[in-house]
Write an enzyme that holds these catalytic residues in place. Structure first.
Site, mmCIF file in Angstrom:
data_model
loop_
_atom_site.group_PDB
_atom_site.id
_atom_site.type_symbol
_atom_site.label_atom_id
_atom_site.label_comp_id
_atom_site.label_asym_id
_atom_site.label_seq_id
_atom_site.Cartn_x
_atom_site.Cartn_y
_atom_site.Cartn_z
ATOM 1 N N ASP A 176 22.951 -13.917 13.344
ATOM 2 C CA ASP A 176 23.456 -12.994 12.338
ATOM 3 C C ASP A 176 23.021 -11.569 12.669
ATOM 4 O O ASP A 176 22.194 -11.358 13.553
ATOM 5 C CB ASP A 176 22.957 -13.404 10.942
ATOM 6 C CG ASP A 176 21.463 -13.679 10.892
ATOM 7 O OD1 ASP A 176 20.936 -14.247 11.875
ATOM 8 O OD2 ASP A 176 20.801 -13.339 9.893
ATOM 9 N N ASP A 197 15.757 -20.912 14.455
ATOM 10 C CA ASP A 197 16.325 -19.602 14.128
ATOM 11 C C ASP A 197 16.910 -19.015 15.414
ATOM 12 O O ASP A 197 16.662 -19.516 16.522
ATOM 13 C CB ASP A 197 15.258 -18.698 13.499
ATOM 14 C CG ASP A 197 15.879 -17.540 12.724
ATOM 15 O OD1 ASP A 197 17.119 -17.404 12.732
ATOM 16 O OD2 ASP A 197 15.116 -16.760 12.116
ATOM 17 N N CYS A 244 -13.625 -21.167 -2.469
ATOM 18 C CA CYS A 244 -12.387 -21.916 -2.225
ATOM 19 C C CYS A 244 -12.678 -23.406 -2.210
ATOM 20 O O CYS A 244 -13.538 -23.873 -1.466
ATOM 21 C CB CYS A 244 -11.704 -21.504 -0.929
ATOM 22 S SG CYS A 244 -10.148 -22.413 -0.710
HETATM 23 N N1 GUN Z 1 14.110 -14.472 9.581
HETATM 24 C C1 GUN Z 1 13.746 -13.612 8.600
HETATM 25 N N2 GUN Z 1 14.831 -12.934 8.146
HETATM 26 C C2 GUN Z 1 15.891 -13.374 8.837
HETATM 27 C C3 GUN Z 1 17.289 -13.061 8.823
HETATM 28 O O1 GUN Z 1 17.760 -12.217 8.060
HETATM 29 N N3 GUN Z 1 18.092 -13.764 9.680
HETATM 30 C C4 GUN Z 1 17.595 -14.713 10.537
HETATM 31 N N4 GUN Z 1 18.424 -15.360 11.329
HETATM 32 N N5 GUN Z 1 16.280 -15.016 10.570
HETATM 33 C C5 GUN Z 1 15.455 -14.351 9.738
HETATM 34 ZN ZN ZN Z 2 -9.712 -22.878 1.559
#
Ligand code: GUN
Ligand code: ZN
Length: 648
Positions: free
Chosen positions: A125, A90, A274
């Protein structure tokens, strides 16, 4: 990069290929901190004990730690993280959301992602918050699109994730999605984290429904930050193929357990309920007494295990055609989930183009079940079927379906072509008797079935009163018609069987195809063991096979019949000449060999596979919707079930 294998509406099983392997979708990417010192669970642990094949990390954070960034440049990202599978990076837009700004240019962060060998890179972005004014949201969308165009140039053939922004404004989401689709390898719906954090799931549903038609169907879709397991089924139903989760460690740090049924504080847990493999080894009551760092590690592993289990459960539901059922079940996790389901009902129209003609079962599991798109489509088709037939007679016919069809009153049986509709009462209202066995009416199971006072059994004497509620389109005619005694053998009333056969043919291919059938050349075969209609023959040749869903599909003989009567492009898929020899050997038709298709064909429907001159070479079952065929570069469009033999 993306191939579609199976589906339930917009929920899809696919295959996503990157330079570091192929993963099955829906896939979950655990969010990994790029600094090993900050990882709750290491990527290699996540791979070996939890089976993760792909992860996501922040290139922005990595670049912000110069010594780590340098190591990533020299060793590569896969070496640094010690993870041989797919790694997506990201860009820092999320840090913009959290901290209000970032100190890197769009070009720099992309160049960094390229240099460290990320499998899927993300441009920087503009994170558009859900509640900003229109003008601000618009600026974010426009700026994001400019950066995405530049990014596509900059990264060449490297896989590019393209964020779709626009806040809660449908027209901005549409513009962002439309502009992004041709440039993206992965379409990422962004800006939704604030909705998740404040449980605004109904608004999330509305936004995803608004944007779905503008996302190219052949691209995989990532729902950025949708990371709680209670939301995966809903996210998949709305077209999510890729999910990422940081919730597993965020909730762990707060002492919270994730389940598909909701979250829970470890502090309140007194029972070892669990059954996940990690909690089976170390029961929750003992986890609560562990030192903090070990406790967080256990909770994070449990949380991630629950996420992976739920993703597998979602894939299974897609395979089984039970994704709607699963979504309804998950809607009991929280009132906000319930609100999301109520919102979903308002968007059922959206699902019609990808709604399959049938599924194996239809379980009424919530009071929203009878508003699924399958029912909407049935009602619409029913209105068309009834049209021009005069007023239907509602016969107080107890019992549903074709098992009792043989007991129909003599008048129904006498004339297979009679325009009078004999409608029986069903949980979704009156339905013509000849259609009462098909999906969704046939397999419909409602709670009433299991409540003794409401069971739709055939009473020995009196029949229940007919349902003539408003909008039912039915009126009661005269006194109740007596039932015939049960028949001795299936198909004992040939005219009734003919009425049934003609009815389901008309249901599938329209009145023209039905009315042209020469009745003296039509025969019907029933199964000896179950009594169900199995085959409809034309001139002693099997033309239609009736499936377990009560719906007919054509053989080559039936296909020729339908083709002759239904004008182009109805029910057709046009194959490239190169594919014809393969079709005539019974091979599947690949999407890339499709020149055109009837846009009204939903996935799962039977189609005629023709060439450009409308010569029929094969018939088969559509895997893609007509509107999607030719757009996917990989994978099957039509699975051939019967074909012409030999060279043309
Ligand atoms: N991670 C969570 N939301 C977003 C987003 O809108 N853009 C980007 N690049 N990473 C994210
Ligand atoms: Zn568990």
């Amino acid at each position: 990069m993306f191939e579609l294998l199976d589906r339930d509406g917009y929920g899809r099983i696919g295959r996503l290929t990157t330079p570091h392997g192929t993963v099955r979708t829906p896939v979950l990417l655990p969010v990994i901190h790029p600094d090993p010192a900050r990882q709750v669970l290491s990527p290699s642990e996540i791979r070996s004990t939890l089976g993760a094949e792909a992860v996501i990390t922040s290139s922005y954070i990595l670049r912000g730690r110069p010594e780590l960034g340098e190591r990533a440049r020299s060793e590569g990202l896969h070496g640094l993280l010690d993870f041989p599978g797919t790694i997506m990076t990201d860009s820092g837009a999320f840090q913009q959301h959290v901290y209000g700004g970032v100190d890197v240019t769009p070009e720099e962060i992309l160049e960094f992602q390229r240099a460290i060998g990320s499998d899927i890179v993300t441009p920087l972005d503009v994170f558009v918050e859900p509640d900003v004014p229109y003008a601000e949201a618009e600026r974010g969308v426009v700026e994001t699109l400019l950066r995405v165009r530049a990014a596509r140039e900059q990264v060449g053939t490297r896989l590019l994730a393209v964020p779709v922004q626009g806040g809660l404004f449908p027209e901005l989401r549409a513009r962002s999605a439309q502009g992004s689709s041709p440039l993206a390898d992965l379409l990422c719906v962004g800006g939704i984290v604030p909705l998740m954090e404040s449980y605004r799931f109904a608004e999330l549903v509305r936004m995803l429904a608004d944007v779905r038609p503008f996302l190219s169907p052949e691209r995989p879709v990532h729902l950025f930050g949708l990371g709680h397991p209670m939301l995966f089924a809903l996210g998949a139903l709305l077209g999510g193929d890729v999910f990422d989760t940081s919730s597993y460690h965020k909730f762990a740090r707060r002492g919270s357990l994730l389940f598909p049924e909701g979250s829970m504080d470890l502090a309140s847990v007194t029972e070892d309920f669990c059954g996940c493999s990690l909690c089976a080894e170390l029961p929750l009551s003992r986890v609560a007494r562990l030192p903090e760092d070990q406790r967080i590690r256990h909770l994070a592993a449990h949380n991630l295990r629950q996420c992976f289990l739920e993703i597998a459960r979602v894939r299974q539901a897609i395979r089984d055609g039970e994704l709607w059922e699963l979504v309804e079940r998950r809607s009991t996790a929280h009132p906000a989930m319930r609100a999301a389901l109520l919102e979903l009902r308002r968007h059922r129209e959206l699902f019609l183009p990808v709604e399959p003609p049938s599924r194996t079962s239809f379980l009424v599991t919530s009071d929203a079940s009878l508003e699924r798109p399958a029912i909407l489509r049935f009602e619409r088709k029913l209105a068309a079927y009834r049209e021009g037939r005069g007023s239907p007679s509602l016969t107080p016919f107890p019992g549903l379906g074709l098992r009792e069809l043989e007991r129909a009153p003599a008048a129904v049986r006498a004339d297979p072509l009679s325009r009078t509709l004999w409608e029986v009462t069903t949980p979704i209202g009156p339905v013509p008797i000849e259609l009462s066995g098909i999906y969704p009416v046939g397999p419909l199971l409602t709670p009433a079935e299991y409540a003794p006072e409401h069971r739709r059994s055939v009473p020995a004497e009196a029949s229940p009163p007919p349902d003539t509620g408003p909008g039912s389109g039915a009126e009661q005619t005269g006194p109740e018609t007596p039932l015939e005694p049960a028949p001795t053998s299936p198909g004992a009333h040939p005219t009734l069987a003919l009425r049934h056969a003609l009815g389901i043919i008309e249901w599938c291919w329209g009145r023209g195809v039905r009315e042209a059938l020469p009745l003296d050349r039509v025969e019907v075969h029933h199964s000896r063991s179950t009594g169900r209609m199995r085959e409809i023959l034309l001139d002693h040749e099997v033309a239609f096979i009736v499936g377990n869903d009560g719906l007919p599909h054509f053989t080559m003989a039936g296909g020729r019949w339908v083709q002759r009567l239904a004008p182009r492009p109805s029910y057709r898929v046009v194959a490239h000449a190169d594919a014809v020899p393969f079709l005539r050997e019974g091979r599947s038709l690949f999407s890339r060999h499709v020149l055109g298709a009837d846009p009204a064909v939903p996935p799962g429907a039977y189609v005629l596979v023709v060439d450009e001159q409308d010569r029929l070479h094969a018939v088969g079952r559509a895997i893609l919707a007509g509107s999607e065929m030719g757009r996917f570069l990989r994978g099957v469009a039509v699975r051939v079930t019967a074909h012409e033999h030999g060279p043309q």
